[in-house]
Design a protein around this motif. Structure first.
Motif, PDB file in Angstrom:
ATOM      1  N   ALA A  82     -12.112-106.884  16.085  1.00  0.00           N
ATOM      2  CA  ALA A  82     -12.789-105.930  15.195  1.00  0.00           C
ATOM      3  C   ALA A  82     -12.236-105.982  13.774  1.00  0.00           C
ATOM      4  O   ALA A  82     -12.987-105.833  12.804  1.00  0.00           O
ATOM      5  CB  ALA A  82     -12.681-104.512  15.758  1.00  0.00           C
ATOM      6  N   ASP A  83     -10.941-106.205  13.641  1.00  0.00           N
ATOM      7  CA  ASP A  83     -10.325-106.206  12.317  1.00  0.00           C
ATOM      8  C   ASP A  83     -10.118-107.606  11.738  1.00  0.00           C
ATOM      9  O   ASP A  83      -9.503-107.750  10.674  1.00  0.00           O
ATOM     10  CB  ASP A  83      -8.979-105.476  12.377  1.00  0.00           C
ATOM     11  CG  ASP A  83      -9.134-104.009  12.728  1.00  0.00           C
ATOM     12  OD1 ASP A  83     -10.167-103.413  12.356  1.00  0.00           O
ATOM     13  OD2 ASP A  83      -8.228-103.462  13.391  1.00  0.00           O
ATOM     14  N   CYS A  84     -10.638-108.619  12.414  1.00  0.00           N
ATOM     15  CA  CYS A  84     -10.495-109.996  11.925  1.00  0.00           C
ATOM     16  C   CYS A  84     -11.262-110.143  10.612  1.00  0.00           C
ATOM     17  O   CYS A  84     -12.442-109.809  10.526  1.00  0.00           O
ATOM     18  CB  CYS A  84     -11.023-110.988  12.968  1.00  0.00           C
ATOM     19  SG  CYS A  84     -10.908-112.708  12.464  1.00  0.00           S
ATOM     20  N   ARG A  85     -10.579-110.656   9.601  1.00  0.00           N
ATOM     21  CA  ARG A  85     -11.199-110.781   8.279  1.00  0.00           C
ATOM     22  C   ARG A  85     -11.866-112.142   8.063  1.00  0.00           C
ATOM     23  O   ARG A  85     -12.510-112.363   7.044  1.00  0.00           O
ATOM     24  CB  ARG A  85     -10.163-110.501   7.211  1.00  0.00           C
ATOM     25  CG  ARG A  85      -9.663-109.050   7.284  1.00  0.00           C
ATOM     26  CD  ARG A  85      -8.573-108.790   6.286  1.00  0.00           C
ATOM     27  NE  ARG A  85      -9.038-109.047   4.926  1.00  0.00           N
ATOM     28  CZ  ARG A  85      -9.276-108.129   4.014  1.00  0.00           C
ATOM     29  NH1 ARG A  85      -9.087-106.871   4.309  1.00  0.00           N
ATOM     30  NH2 ARG A  85      -9.682-108.472   2.809  1.00  0.00           N
ATOM     31  N   ASP A  86     -11.696-113.045   9.009  1.00  0.00           N
ATOM     32  CA  ASP A  86     -12.370-114.338   8.948  1.00  0.00           C
ATOM     33  C   ASP A  86     -13.749-114.133   9.576  1.00  0.00           C
ATOM     34  O   ASP A  86     -13.937-114.278  10.786  1.00  0.00           O
ATOM     35  CB  ASP A  86     -11.568-115.397   9.706  1.00  0.00           C
ATOM     36  CG  ASP A  86     -12.199-116.780   9.631  1.00  0.00           C
ATOM     37  OD1 ASP A  86     -13.420-116.889   9.394  1.00  0.00           O
ATOM     38  OD2 ASP A  86     -11.463-117.768   9.844  1.00  0.00           O
ATOM     39  N   PHE A  87     -14.700-113.768   8.746  1.00  0.00           N
ATOM     40  CA  PHE A  87     -15.997-113.364   9.252  1.00  0.00           C
ATOM     41  C   PHE A  87     -16.769-114.501   9.909  1.00  0.00           C
ATOM     42  O   PHE A  87     -17.543-114.267  10.835  1.00  0.00           O
ATOM     43  CB  PHE A  87     -16.814-112.691   8.145  1.00  0.00           C
ATOM     44  CG  PHE A  87     -16.147-111.445   7.634  1.00  0.00           C
ATOM     45  CD1 PHE A  87     -16.012-110.322   8.441  1.00  0.00           C
ATOM     46  CD2 PHE A  87     -15.619-111.402   6.357  1.00  0.00           C
ATOM     47  CE1 PHE A  87     -15.375-109.174   7.994  1.00  0.00           C
ATOM     48  CE2 PHE A  87     -14.971-110.255   5.893  1.00  0.00           C
ATOM     49  CZ  PHE A  87     -14.856-109.140   6.712  1.00  0.00           C
ATOM     50  N   GLY A  88     -16.562-115.723   9.472  1.00  0.00           N
ATOM     51  CA  GLY A  88     -17.222-116.866  10.104  1.00  0.00           C
ATOM     52  C   GLY A  88     -16.744-117.040  11.539  1.00  0.00           C
ATOM     53  O   GLY A  88     -17.552-117.176  12.459  1.00  0.00           O
ATOM     54  N   PHE A  89     -15.433-117.019  11.727  1.00  0.00           N
ATOM     55  CA  PHE A  89     -14.870-117.149  13.071  1.00  0.00           C
ATOM     56  C   PHE A  89     -15.276-115.959  13.942  1.00  0.00           C
ATOM     57  O   PHE A  89     -15.722-116.130  15.081  1.00  0.00           O
ATOM     58  CB  PHE A  89     -13.344-117.246  13.010  1.00  0.00           C
ATOM     59  CG  PHE A  89     -12.707-117.359  14.364  1.00  0.00           C
ATOM     60  CD1 PHE A  89     -12.658-118.577  15.020  1.00  0.00           C
ATOM     61  CD2 PHE A  89     -12.177-116.236  14.989  1.00  0.00           C
ATOM     62  CE1 PHE A  89     -12.086-118.673  16.286  1.00  0.00           C
ATOM     63  CE2 PHE A  89     -11.613-116.326  16.248  1.00  0.00           C
ATOM     64  CZ  PHE A  89     -11.566-117.552  16.899  1.00  0.00           C
ATOM     65  N   LYS A  90     -15.131-114.776  13.391  1.00  0.00           N
ATOM     66  CA  LYS A  90     -15.458-113.549  14.137  1.00  0.00           C
ATOM     67  C   LYS A  90     -16.922-113.556  14.579  1.00  0.00           C
ATOM     68  O   LYS A  90     -17.239-113.226  15.726  1.00  0.00           O
ATOM     69  CB  LYS A  90     -15.167-112.339  13.255  1.00  0.00           C
ATOM     70  CG  LYS A  90     -15.485-111.006  13.888  1.00  0.00           C
ATOM     71  CD  LYS A  90     -15.138-109.889  12.909  1.00  0.00           C
ATOM     72  CE  LYS A  90     -15.570-108.542  13.387  1.00  0.00           C
ATOM     73  NZ  LYS A  90     -15.189-107.479  12.440  1.00  0.00           N
ATOM     74  N   ILE A 148      -9.169-122.314  20.004  1.00  0.00           N
ATOM     75  CA  ILE A 148      -8.963-122.484  18.570  1.00  0.00           C
ATOM     76  C   ILE A 148      -8.377-121.208  17.966  1.00  0.00           C
ATOM     77  O   ILE A 148      -7.440-121.259  17.154  1.00  0.00           O
ATOM     78  CB  ILE A 148     -10.271-122.903  17.870  1.00  0.00           C
ATOM     79  CG1 ILE A 148     -10.664-124.312  18.321  1.00  0.00           C
ATOM     80  CG2 ILE A 148     -10.130-122.824  16.341  1.00  0.00           C
ATOM     81  CD1 ILE A 148     -12.067-124.728  17.938  1.00  0.00           C
ATOM     82  N   GLY A 149      -8.890-120.062  18.375  1.00  0.00           N
ATOM     83  CA  GLY A 149      -8.360-118.784  17.887  1.00  0.00           C
ATOM     84  C   GLY A 149      -6.887-118.623  18.204  1.00  0.00           C
ATOM     85  O   GLY A 149      -6.114-118.087  17.393  1.00  0.00           O
ATOM     86  N   SER A 150      -6.493-119.103  19.356  1.00  0.00           N
ATOM     87  CA  SER A 150      -5.078-119.077  19.731  1.00  0.00           C
ATOM     88  C   SER A 150      -4.279-120.056  18.871  1.00  0.00           C
ATOM     89  O   SER A 150      -3.191-119.717  18.381  1.00  0.00           O
ATOM     90  CB  SER A 150      -4.940-119.429  21.214  1.00  0.00           C
ATOM     91  OG  SER A 150      -3.603-119.557  21.572  1.00  0.00           O
ATOM     92  N   ASP A 151      -4.820-121.244  18.666  1.00  0.00           N
ATOM     93  CA  ASP A 151      -4.134-122.261  17.856  1.00  0.00           C
ATOM     94  C   ASP A 151      -3.875-121.789  16.424  1.00  0.00           C
ATOM     95  O   ASP A 151      -2.863-122.155  15.816  1.00  0.00           O
ATOM     96  CB  ASP A 151      -4.953-123.555  17.802  1.00  0.00           C
ATOM     97  CG  ASP A 151      -5.005-124.299  19.123  1.00  0.00           C
ATOM     98  OD1 ASP A 151      -4.186-123.995  20.027  1.00  0.00           O
ATOM     99  OD2 ASP A 151      -5.869-125.197  19.254  1.00  0.00           O
ATOM    100  N   ILE A 152      -4.783-121.005  15.879  1.00  0.00           N
ATOM    101  CA  ILE A 152      -4.636-120.553  14.493  1.00  0.00           C
ATOM    102  C   ILE A 152      -4.082-119.135  14.407  1.00  0.00           C
ATOM    103  O   ILE A 152      -4.122-118.513  13.346  1.00  0.00           O
ATOM    104  CB  ILE A 152      -5.965-120.694  13.715  1.00  0.00           C
ATOM    105  CG1 ILE A 152      -7.083-119.867  14.346  1.00  0.00           C
ATOM    106  CG2 ILE A 152      -6.356-122.165  13.592  1.00  0.00           C
ATOM    107  CD1 ILE A 152      -8.409-119.893  13.587  1.00  0.00           C
ATOM    108  N   ALA A 153      -3.583-118.638  15.538  1.00  0.00           N
ATOM    109  CA  ALA A 153      -2.899-117.333  15.625  1.00  0.00           C
ATOM    110  C   ALA A 153      -3.802-116.137  15.338  1.00  0.00           C
ATOM    111  O   ALA A 153      -3.324-115.094  14.901  1.00  0.00           O
ATOM    112  CB  ALA A 153      -1.658-117.319  14.732  1.00  0.00           C
ATOM    113  N   TYR A 154      -5.093-116.264  15.614  1.00  0.00           N
ATOM    114  CA  TYR A 154      -5.992-115.114  15.545  1.00  0.00           C
ATOM    115  C   TYR A 154      -5.964-114.328  16.854  1.00  0.00           C
ATOM    116  O   TYR A 154      -6.278-113.148  16.873  1.00  0.00           O
ATOM    117  CB  TYR A 154      -7.444-115.552  15.283  1.00  0.00           C
ATOM    118  CG  TYR A 154      -7.756-115.997  13.881  1.00  0.00           C
ATOM    119  CD1 TYR A 154      -6.796-116.018  12.864  1.00  0.00           C
ATOM    120  CD2 TYR A 154      -9.037-116.406  13.555  1.00  0.00           C
ATOM    121  CE1 TYR A 154      -7.105-116.441  11.590  1.00  0.00           C
ATOM    122  CE2 TYR A 154      -9.357-116.823  12.269  1.00  0.00           C
ATOM    123  CZ  TYR A 154      -8.390-116.836  11.301  1.00  0.00           C
ATOM    124  OH  TYR A 154      -8.713-117.252  10.028  1.00  0.00           O
TER     125      TYR A 154
END
Length: 113
Positions: free
Chosen positions: A24-32, A78-84
């Motif tokens: 919900a608070d992820c600022r990477d809107f493309g990924f989110k 990928i989200g795990s790899d980039i620490a999201y």
């Protein structure tokens, strides 16, 4: 069969809710946007397929749901790899997507018999 009674639908719904809440608070809107769309697609396509009349149509949408499951697993990795996504949560979600994929195969085989 009511899709709401299917364990695979119930679990995929819970997973989608978890993905939405966690990011919900992820600022990477493309990924989110991408990961929430694939998470939402999973239970949505199960529901759409089970509401269809023919076995062929049901199976078609269940295969789409299975594809969304693979897409979601890729995005979790990928989200795990980039620490999201924290590794323990990612591991849990990855295991869940693998199980859901197996369940979808079983359901497809069952309705296709």
């Amino acid at each position: 069969m009511d899709f709401e009674r299917l364990v695979v639908w119930q679990r995929s719904r819970r997973l989608a809710v978890g993905v939405y809440r966690e990011l919900a608070d992820c600022r990477d809107f493309g990924f989110k946007d991408q990961i929430t769309r694939s998470a939402l697609s999973l239970p949505s396509n199960i529901a759409e397929g089970m509401e269809r009349r023919s076995v062929k149509e049901k199976a078609h949408f269940l295969w789409i749901a299975k594809g969304s499951c693979g897409e979601l697993r890729t995005q979790i990795l990928i989200g795990s790899d980039i620490a999201y996504i924290a590794q323990p949560l990612a591991d849990n979600w990855i295991a869940e997507t693998r199980e859901l994929s197996k369940m979808l195969c079983g359901l497809i085989n069952k309705i296709s018999d």
